[in-house]
Enzyme design. Structure first.
Site, PDB file in Angstrom:
ATOM      1  N   ASP A  23       7.781  -3.751  -0.880  1.00  0.00           N
ATOM      2  CA  ASP A  23       8.153  -2.603  -1.689  1.00  0.00           C
ATOM      3  C   ASP A  23       8.836  -1.584  -0.792  1.00  0.00           C
ATOM      4  O   ASP A  23       8.724  -1.636   0.433  1.00  0.00           O
ATOM      5  CB  ASP A  23       6.901  -2.013  -2.337  1.00  0.00           C
TER       6      ASP A  23
ATOM      7  N   ASP B 179       1.815  -1.688  -3.934  1.00  0.00           N
ATOM      8  CA  ASP B 179       0.779  -0.681  -4.066  1.00  0.00           C
ATOM      9  C   ASP B 179       0.398  -0.406  -5.514  1.00  0.00           C
ATOM     10  O   ASP B 179      -0.625   0.196  -5.785  1.00  0.00           O
ATOM     11  CB  ASP B 179       1.196   0.635  -3.400  1.00  0.00           C
TER      12      ASP B 179
ATOM     13  N   ASP C  88       2.535  -4.594  -9.102  1.00  0.00           N
ATOM     14  CA  ASP C  88       2.675  -5.538  -7.991  1.00  0.00           C
ATOM     15  C   ASP C  88       1.569  -6.595  -7.972  1.00  0.00           C
ATOM     16  O   ASP C  88       1.685  -7.596  -7.266  1.00  0.00           O
ATOM     17  CB  ASP C  88       2.650  -4.788  -6.652  1.00  0.00           C
TER      18      ASP C  88
END
Length: 929
Positions: free
Chosen positions: A348, A670, A674
């Site tokens: 990410d 996070d 995800d």
């Protein structure tokens, strides 16, 4: 319910709406049609009787519980492993021989491994259960025309829910009215900025992250107020879809467990085959079947590497401890080694490559451009003329703002036309409110502009909140004299999108505060230049009104004065670029997968070195991914390095596409969005600081500092773990093979066994603990991150390592038989000859241990004392051998006898000779590794 996502992103069948029709895409319908389909009233809400009926029809607004097996089924699954079969066979053999202590030790190893596997499976199920906490809250609804507060579990489709700043959204809602409503959807979509909501009808293909007329279960209202009708509850929400995806994902077996499973199966078949051959050969030579069975059992005992499971567990545990010191907490032991096999890292953007702290980097006023130093929400930093570097005291914090009046007013607009707060919690600064507003508030402080002092002297009397239609925020301030009376003028401060603020302005302010002609085109060029570097640009303006004038959009249009532009972004972490370079040098590809906008993602990717040339077409959006045929997706994913505006399902597809090409994929994240991809990846890595509990529970590793550089450090530790495991296997297998071959030769030759089963167990268990396990503490070798990752299909033992194992096994068999026959020929008793043979095995293993500390370098090059645990282990093993040789108690237990000094010299000579042969082999084969 709300079911339509990006085109092609899901194949779920739409649920039935309250009215009984197939569920439409509520974001793409006019409001009156949504209300009609849901059978509700967007003012009065549902009637109590209708709520009760729908609660029976649709059930509670909760996520479905996972349906894993019971405790006994979970425990039983832990035994379904070839390595466990080998251990159980070893326990049965030792029990048959009456060696109850050894059998107990082996069974204890099985029990420990079973408990570890059971705990990890329970933790995996906790990832699903953690989602339930996101939807448990209280909700304010309108029913029977009356406002009331109810548990979120009681919501039904069609309920009218009221929202206020700070509320957690209890279900998927279509908004029916709002005022300045903004929602933090980062956990669901990956969008780093709070999303401004409105009531506009959107195209059917609008992705979830861009549906401005919807708010979703589990997200957070950060500003404004609103109301919406429930269109989806429980498992039918977007959060419920993530729950479904997580439940459907089967955790991927790690390369280590796959290799050990294949290795254990091969070893099991080979051991059983050798034992059978030995038994049949002995019986064919006329030996007693019972005697041959005992010999075959001895062969099996010798060939089974009883210390391997313990070595694997200890080596991984040491890797866990080392990684914890480098701020990576491991939740599943085998994943430590998997990191060393990683070929691609999908990360990410927000908080991993960046600091997750929006920061103003540059400010433009008609007088010039300024650089803003410092990073994050801390007050450290200054505002300096662009390119000035460090200047004297005149340009300390506040100096530039004092010299440029327009800069002062721009900072004041950013700090006072603002609803955010920045507070200190321990050593960190935390934001309450919108990150963009927080960045402008911090910038005002760096420029010496005290927004709190201004608000105390000039309180806010009115405000126009930011909306997606308005695209700016305005506040009206009325100064007060000490006696409380009003002055003759009020002040209006504005901040917002550049184009919209320019429409409000007719003039611009110079450095002396003088208002002049607005150069619109020049301002737009500056804004485009900032935006081209990935910065988010907001404009600021000011105007004065007669005291008591009402604040309205009409009063502002064409009457304001532009004071400046503020350009900001979430800055990349200082260590991120170096970590990306280290990964590339190690042959590990790095890809960015984010829910943020493609321009921002590409800029950060370029800044940290993920994309070498920003002119290359290396970025794909979620919409573009959906347009790629399934058979072409793996190739497209292989080529691209940045994926923006992607949904949870698309992240799952990306990981699957990489794995289909043979990649060992690590995934960081996070947010709730995800979690499915974290479970699908070979290594799921969650952020410890900013990560949701759902992401942490779905992951294998948690980073305590949210830093990409920690991932690179973890990869290095993972490679070292695999190296040390390989060293142990290369060290232990020659002994097991040698013991088995010694027994096989004795059976085929019809000779007396040189070593007894109990003596073999002594060798295996003591050397594994005192010698082999010391390799787990071996430090990293130079150049560990300069070599490419191991091919996923590469076997645990290469042909070169297999040849070395065969070489050492041959030396052990030859040395053992030579000294055994020599001792018997010299008049030694059978017990003395067997004691000499036992000590040959141990001595060769001891010398060979130093060679195995590096498979390619000599022990002198890596440092003889660089692993002090090896020295300690050698001393303990030597003491143990003296005990079994000379202690009367040990002589009785293990059928050994004292031996002479001459015999010891011959034993040491065999060990030294074997060590020299291995050193020569290492020198000539070191390039084959």
């Amino acid at each position: 319910m709300e079911r339509t996502r990006q085109a092609g992103s899901t194949g779920r069948r739409p649920a039935a709406a309250a009215g009984g029709t197939a569920d439409p895409a509520h974001h793409g319908l006019p409001l009156h049609e949504v209300v009609l389909l849901l059978g509700t009233d967007h003012v009065q809400g549902l009637a109590s009787e209708e709520v009760a009926r729908r609660q029976v029809q649709f059930g509670a607004n909760v996520l479905p519980r996972s349906r894993g097996g019971g405790i006994f089924r979970k425990l039983a699954r832990q035994f379904n492993n070839p390595l466990v079969y080998v251990l159980l066979a070893a326990a049965a053999v030792t029990l048959f021989l009456g060696e109850y202590l050894d059998s107990g030790v082996i069974l204890a190893v099985v029990l420990v491994n079973t408990v570890i596997g059971f705990v990890q499976e329970v933790r995996a199920e906790a990832a699903l259960d953690a989602l339930h906490s996101l939807v448990r809250t209280r909700a304010v609804v309108v029913r029977d025309g009356q406002r009331q507060e109810v548990p979120s579990e009681d919501l039904v489709p069609g309920d009218l829910v009221l929202l206020d700043a700070g509320d957690k959204v209890p279900a998927d809602l279509r908004l029916v009215r709002l005022s300045g409503l903004r929602a933090d959807e980062s956990a669901l979509t990956g969008e780093s900025d709070a999303v401004a909501k409105d009531e506009v009808v959107l195209p059917l293909t609008t992705p979830v992250a861009d549906r401005r007329n919807m708010v979703y279960s589990g997200t957070l209202v950060t500003a404004g107020t609103g109301a919406g009708v429930v269109v989806a509850i429980g498992g039918e929400t977007e959060l419920g879809e993530i729950h479904r995806l997580m439940g459907a994902v089967q955790p991927v077996a790690t390369p280590l467990t796959q290799k050990l499973a294949r290795f254990s199966m091969t070893l099991t078949v080979a051991i059983l085959a050798l034992a059978a051959v030995a038994f049949l050969a002995g019986v064919a030579r006329g030996q007693e079947p019972a005697q041959m069975f005992t010999a075959a059992v001895a062969l099996a005992v010798g060939a089974i590497p009883e210390g391997l499971p313990a070595a694997v567990t200890v080596t991984l545990a040491i890797g866990v401890r080392r990684m914890a010191r480098r701020r990576a907490v491991v939740r599943r032991l085998p994943v430590v080694e998997t990191l060393g096999s990683t070929t691609v890292i999908c990360s990410d953007k927000t908080g991993t490559f960046t600091e997750n702290q929006m920061t103003v980097r540059a400010i433009w006023t008609p007088a010039g451009t300024y650089d803003v130093t410092g990073s994050g929400y801390g007050p450290e930093g200054r505002i300096l003329p662009a390119g000035a570097g460090v200047r004297g005291a005149a340009e300390e914090a506040g100096g530039a703002a004092a010299a440029d009046v327009a800069l002062h007013w721009s900072l004041l607009a950013g700090g006072a036309c603002n609803d955010a707060k920045v507070i200190r919690e321990g050593d960190a600064w935390q934001v309450q409110g919108d990150p963009t507003e927080a960045a402008m508030l911090v910038a005002a402080g760096k420029g010496g502009v005290d927004a709190a002092h201004f608000l105390a002297a000039t309180p806010r009397r009115g405000a126009l909140p930011f909306t997606s239609e308005r695209q700016y925020m305005a506040t009206l301030h009325s100064p007060r004299l000490p006696d409380g009376s009003a002055t003759g003028q009020d002040t209006v401060l504005v901040k917002g999108a550049v184009e919209r603020v320019l429409e409000l302005c007719s003039r611009q302010m110079d450095s002396h505060g003088v208002e002049g002609h607005l150069t619109t085109q020049a301002v737009l060029e500056v804004a485009h230049r900032f935006a081209g570097t990935g910065l988010r640009v907001l404009a600021t303006a000011v105007m004065h009104l007669p005291a008591g004038t009402a604040l309205s959009d009409a009063n502002l249009h064409g009457h304001m004065t532009l004071t400046g532009l503020q350009a900001m972004f979430d800055p990349p972490r200082e260590a991120a670029a170096a970590a990306v370079r280290a990964c590339h040098q190690a042959g590990v590809a790095v890809k960015m997968i984010t829910g943020d906008h493609v321009g921002t993602a590409a800029t950060i990717a370029g800044a940290v070195g993920i994309t070498a040339d920003r002119a290359d077409r290396t970025a794909l959006t979620g919409t573009e991914l959906d347009a790629i045929p399934a058979d072409q997706l793996p190739d497209a994913v292989e080529r691209a390095t940045v994926f923006a505006r992607v949904s949870p399902e698309q992240k799952l597809r990306l990981i699957g596409a990489l794995q289909s090409r043979g990649h060992v994929a690590a995934m960081t994240g996070d947010g709730v969005n995800d979690a499915p991809a974290l479970r699908q990846a070979n290594v799921g890595i969650a952020m410890g600081r900013s990560g949701t509990e759902v992401a942490k529970e779905a992951s294998d590793i948690v980073l305590t500092d949210d830093d990409f550089a920690t991932i690179e450090a973890a990869v290095e530790e993972g490679r070292n773990v695999f190296d040390n495991l390989t060293k142990f296997i290369v060290w232990t297998l020659p002994t097991n093979m040698g013991e088995g071959l010694v027994i096989l030769v004795a059976i085929l030759a019809g000779a007396t066994l040189p070593v007894l089963p109990t003596q073999i167990l002594w060798i295996n268990m003591t050397t594994a603990v005192c010698l082999g396990l010391m390799l787990a503490f071996e430090p990293k070798e130079p150049g560990l991150m300069s070599r490419p990752p191991r091919a996923p299909g590469r076997p645990l033992l290469t042909w070169t390592l297999t040849l070395r194992i065969l070489l050492v096994s041959t030396l052990l068999v030859a040395g053992t038989w030579w000294i055994f026959e020599l001792e018997l020929a010299g008049g030694a008793s059978l017990a003395e000859a067997r004691t000499a043979a036992v000590n040959v095995f141990v001595a060769v293993e001891l010398f060979y241990l130093f060679s195995c500390r590096s498979l390619t370098r000599s022990v002198w090059r890596i440092g003889f004392f660089s692993n002090r645990w090896v020295i300690l282990g050698v001393l303990v093993q030597a003491a143990s051998q003296l005990a079994i040789t000379y202690s009367p108690v040990m002589n009785g237990l293990f059928h050994t006898a004292p031996i002479s000094v001459d015999t010891w010299l011959r034993i040491l000579g065999i060990a030294v000779l074997a060590s020299l042969v291995v050193a020569v082999d290492k020198r000539f084969r070191r390039h084959a590794f």
